[in-house]
Design an enzyme around this catalytic site. Structure first.
Site, PDB file in Angstrom:
ATOM      1  N   ALA A  70       6.259   1.800  13.430  1.00 31.30           N
ATOM      2  CA  ALA A  70       7.696   2.050  13.313  1.00 31.30           C
ATOM      3  C   ALA A  70       7.897   2.985  12.125  1.00 31.30           C
ATOM      4  O   ALA A  70       7.064   3.027  11.210  1.00 31.30           O
ATOM      5  CB  ALA A  70       8.421   0.731  13.075  1.00 31.30           C
ATOM      6  N   GLY A 115       3.911  -0.703  15.240  1.00 32.68           N
ATOM      7  CA  GLY A 115       4.688  -0.458  16.458  1.00 32.68           C
ATOM      8  C   GLY A 115       3.947   0.429  17.450  1.00 32.68           C
ATOM      9  O   GLY A 115       4.213   0.373  18.656  1.00 32.68           O
ATOM     10  N   GLU A 118       1.781  -1.860  19.315  1.00 33.29           N
ATOM     11  CA  GLU A 118       2.648  -2.647  20.202  1.00 33.29           C
ATOM     12  C   GLU A 118       3.087  -1.824  21.417  1.00 33.29           C
ATOM     13  O   GLU A 118       3.213  -2.362  22.517  1.00 33.29           O
ATOM     14  CB  GLU A 118       3.853  -3.158  19.396  1.00 33.29           C
ATOM     15  CG  GLU A 118       3.410  -4.199  18.363  1.00 33.29           C
ATOM     16  CD  GLU A 118       4.451  -4.468  17.281  1.00 33.29           C
ATOM     17  OE1 GLU A 118       4.905  -3.495  16.650  1.00 33.29           O
ATOM     18  OE2 GLU A 118       4.806  -5.635  17.079  1.00 33.29           O
ATOM     19  N   GLU A 138       1.548  -4.611   9.302  1.00 30.97           N
ATOM     20  CA  GLU A 138       2.890  -4.940   8.797  1.00 30.97           C
ATOM     21  C   GLU A 138       2.843  -5.791   7.527  1.00 30.97           C
ATOM     22  O   GLU A 138       3.703  -5.661   6.653  1.00 30.97           O
ATOM     23  CB  GLU A 138       3.706  -5.659   9.880  1.00 30.97           C
ATOM     24  CG  GLU A 138       4.180  -4.766  11.014  1.00 30.97           C
ATOM     25  CD  GLU A 138       3.174  -4.616  12.149  1.00 30.97           C
ATOM     26  OE1 GLU A 138       1.999  -5.000  11.975  1.00 30.97           O
ATOM     27  OE2 GLU A 138       3.563  -4.106  13.212  1.00 30.97           O
TER      28      GLU A 138
HETATM   29  N1  CAA Z   1       6.543   5.762   9.235  1.00 32.49           N
HETATM   30  C1  CAA Z   1       7.006   6.892   8.649  1.00 32.49           C
HETATM   31  N2  CAA Z   1       6.206   7.885   8.218  1.00 32.49           N
HETATM   32  C2  CAA Z   1       4.878   7.720   8.366  1.00 32.49           C
HETATM   33  C3  CAA Z   1       4.327   6.584   8.959  1.00 32.49           C
HETATM   34  C4  CAA Z   1       5.225   5.577   9.412  1.00 32.49           C
HETATM   35  N3  CAA Z   1       4.806   4.454  10.045  1.00 32.49           N
HETATM   36  N4  CAA Z   1       2.986   6.697   8.969  1.00 32.49           N
HETATM   37  C5  CAA Z   1       2.712   7.883   8.399  1.00 32.49           C
HETATM   38  N5  CAA Z   1       3.860   8.494   8.036  1.00 32.49           N
HETATM   39  C6  CAA Z   1       4.003   9.806   7.378  1.00 32.49           C
HETATM   40  C7  CAA Z   1       3.570   9.770   5.909  1.00 32.49           C
HETATM   41  O1  CAA Z   1       4.599   9.258   5.107  1.00 32.49           O
HETATM   42  C8  CAA Z   1       3.261  11.223   5.658  1.00 32.49           C
HETATM   43  O2  CAA Z   1       4.473  11.911   5.482  1.00 32.49           O
HETATM   44  P1  CAA Z   1       4.571  13.079   4.314  1.00 32.49           P
HETATM   45  O3  CAA Z   1       3.572  14.118   4.760  1.00 32.49           O
HETATM   46  O4  CAA Z   1       5.982  13.519   4.409  1.00 32.49           O
HETATM   47  O5  CAA Z   1       4.180  12.421   3.030  1.00 32.49           O
HETATM   48  C9  CAA Z   1       2.677  11.691   6.993  1.00 32.49           C
HETATM   49  O6  CAA Z   1       3.113  10.736   7.962  1.00 32.49           O
HETATM   50  C10 CAA Z   1       1.155  11.705   6.999  1.00 32.49           C
HETATM   51  O7  CAA Z   1       0.709  10.425   6.611  1.00 32.49           O
HETATM   52  P2  CAA Z   1      -0.318  10.190   5.381  1.00 32.49           P
HETATM   53  O8  CAA Z   1      -0.199  11.281   4.393  1.00 32.49           O
HETATM   54  O9  CAA Z   1      -0.105   8.792   4.894  1.00 32.49           O
HETATM   55  O10 CAA Z   1      -1.690  10.333   6.170  1.00 32.49           O
HETATM   56  P3  CAA Z   1      -3.071   9.640   5.781  1.00 32.49           P
HETATM   57  O11 CAA Z   1      -4.089  10.281   6.645  1.00 32.49           O
HETATM   58  O12 CAA Z   1      -3.295   9.643   4.322  1.00 32.49           O
HETATM   59  O13 CAA Z   1      -2.896   8.107   6.230  1.00 32.49           O
HETATM   60  C11 CAA Z   1      -2.216   6.301   7.694  1.00 32.49           C
HETATM   61  C12 CAA Z   1      -2.693   7.773   7.600  1.00 32.49           C
HETATM   62  C13 CAA Z   1      -3.354   5.358   7.275  1.00 32.49           C
HETATM   63  C14 CAA Z   1      -1.853   6.073   9.161  1.00 32.49           C
HETATM   64  C15 CAA Z   1      -0.998   6.099   6.767  1.00 32.49           C
HETATM   65  O14 CAA Z   1      -0.045   7.127   7.014  1.00 32.49           O
HETATM   66  C16 CAA Z   1      -0.317   4.782   6.935  1.00 32.49           C
HETATM   67  O15 CAA Z   1      -0.789   3.772   6.472  1.00 32.49           O
HETATM   68  N6  CAA Z   1       0.845   4.779   7.660  1.00 32.49           N
HETATM   69  C17 CAA Z   1       1.659   3.583   7.831  1.00 32.49           C
HETATM   70  C18 CAA Z   1       1.049   2.646   8.845  1.00 32.49           C
HETATM   71  C19 CAA Z   1       1.890   1.393   8.957  1.00 32.49           C
HETATM   72  O16 CAA Z   1       2.077   0.655   8.017  1.00 32.49           O
HETATM   73  N7  CAA Z   1       2.399   1.127  10.177  1.00 32.49           N
HETATM   74  C20 CAA Z   1       3.231  -0.031  10.429  1.00 32.49           C
HETATM   75  C21 CAA Z   1       4.663   0.321  10.240  1.00 32.49           C
HETATM   76  S1  CAA Z   1       5.709  -1.096  10.303  1.00 32.49           S
HETATM   77  C22 CAA Z   1       5.848  -1.472  11.931  1.00 32.49           C
HETATM   78  O17 CAA Z   1       5.325  -0.804  12.786  1.00 32.49           O
HETATM   79  C23 CAA Z   1       6.668  -2.694  12.208  1.00 32.49           C
HETATM   80  C24 CAA Z   1       6.674  -3.160  13.581  1.00 32.49           C
HETATM   81  O18 CAA Z   1       5.847  -3.843  14.092  1.00 32.49           O
HETATM   82  C25 CAA Z   1       7.800  -2.869  14.333  1.00 32.49           C
END
Ligand code: CAA
Length: 264
Positions: A70, A115, A118, A138
């Site tokens: 998400a 998400g 999911e 999460e």
């Molecule tokens: N939401 C919004 N933006 C996201 C994102 C997310 N879930 N995942 C990545 N991005 C964005 C980053 O903020 C970054 O943006 P900027 O370039 O503007 O800084 C861009 O995508 C590239 O990401 P990274 O620089 O972080 O890339 P990386 O290769 O260093 O890492 C990653 C990749 C491990 C996937 C890391 O981005 C990460 O951990 N992302 C979040 C994953 C996460 O926590 N997902 C769960 C979300 S909560 C959810 O989904 C709830 C639910 O069940 C409904």
């Protein structure tokens, strides 16, 4: 033909009744925001209303991510009521996806987190590139999965493995996901789409009505006891015998020729 008219999605009708839906927000690793759900709901309605559609493929734009979850930035200022509304929207759209009368295959090409995992779980099965990474991270954010992960993941890979993934938030690599039954097949990145299209080609030669009824029995049967679920199967089986497809399929076998199914 590319007939995409969406802000967050690519939507294409390919030859042979194959629809391709691409989550297209690469700058945020295809994170799902509210606009994505609006677009998804609309695209799924189009697929459901398309009599020619036989298979839906869902993937993420670029090679880095299927969907990284998400959209965390959108969630930052949400109230409890808004977060629950988002969850309800996602659950409704993912159920809409799950209940499509045609098979839906997730092509996971990189990060498949939160998400995103999911979303893949709401597809009928998952194929993935060898570099794919799965997870429900999460807990790192101090929240639970909200788009069906606690339930669909447990049902697919069992409660103990789902529990481990969800409470640790750890990333599960493609080979482990395969061994756990989360993924049906792994391919090198460049083979992912050709293999999906080959599978779609196989599926479109079969009876569409039998496919829709088989899918419905499997999906609806998941939440039922064995006797009730088998009743769905029995009724589906009976219903096939009122169709032209059943007549054609049986006749073609006996006449040693290929069947021509019409989906009626
Ligand atoms: N939401 C919004 N933006 C996201 C994102 C997310 N879930 N995942 C990545 N991005 C964005 C980053 O903020 C970054 O943006 P900027 O370039 O503007 O800084 C861009 O995508 C590239 O990401 P990274 O620089 O972080 O890339 P990386 O290769 O260093 O890492 C990653 C990749 C491990 C996937 C890391 O981005 C990460 O951990 N992302 C979040 C994953 C996460 O926590 N997902 C769960 C979300 S909560 C959810 O989904 C709830 C639910 O069940 C409904």
């Amino acid at each position: 033909m590319n007939n995409s008219a969406y802000q967050t999605l690519g939507f294409e009708s390919l030859d042979g009744g194959v629809c391709l839906l691409t989550i297209n927000r690469p700058a945020s690793l295809n994170a799902l925001n509210s606009a994505t759900f609006t677009d998804l709901a609309h695209a799924l309605e189009r697929v459901a209303g398309d009599d020619e559609a036989r298979v839906l493929l869902i993937t993420g734009a670029g090679e880095k991510a299927f969907v990284a979850g998400a959209d965390i930035s959108e969630m930052q200022a949400m109230t409890a009521v808004e977060a629950m509304a988002l969850s309800q929207t996602a659950l409704r759209v993912f159920r809409q996806l799950e209940l499509l009368p045609i098979p839906v295959i997730a092509l996971v090409n990189g990060y498949c987190l939160g998400g995103g995992c999911e979303l893949a779980l709401a597809c009928d099965w998952i194929i993935a590139s060898e570099s794919a990474v799965f997870g429900q991270p999460e807990v790192n954010l101090g929240i639970t999965p909200g788009f069906g992960g606690t339930q669909r993941l447990s049902r697919l890979i069992g409660p103990a493995r789902a529990m481990e993934m969800i409470v640790s938030g750890r990333q599960v690599k493609a080979d482990e996901a395969l061994a756990w039954g989360l993924v049906n097949h792994l391919y090198p990145q460049e083979r992912l789409m050709p293999e999906a299209l080959a599978m779609a080609d196989l599926i479109r030669q079969k009876g569409p009505l039998a496919i829709a009824l088989s899918k419905q029995a499997i999906v609806r049967g998941q939440g039922l006891d064995l006797d009730s679920a088998c009743q769905i199967e029995s009724q589906s089986f009976g219903l096939c015998f009122s169709s032209d497809d059943q007549e054609e399929g049986v006749a073609a076998f006996l006449e040693k020729r290929k069947p021509v199914f019409k989906g009626v």
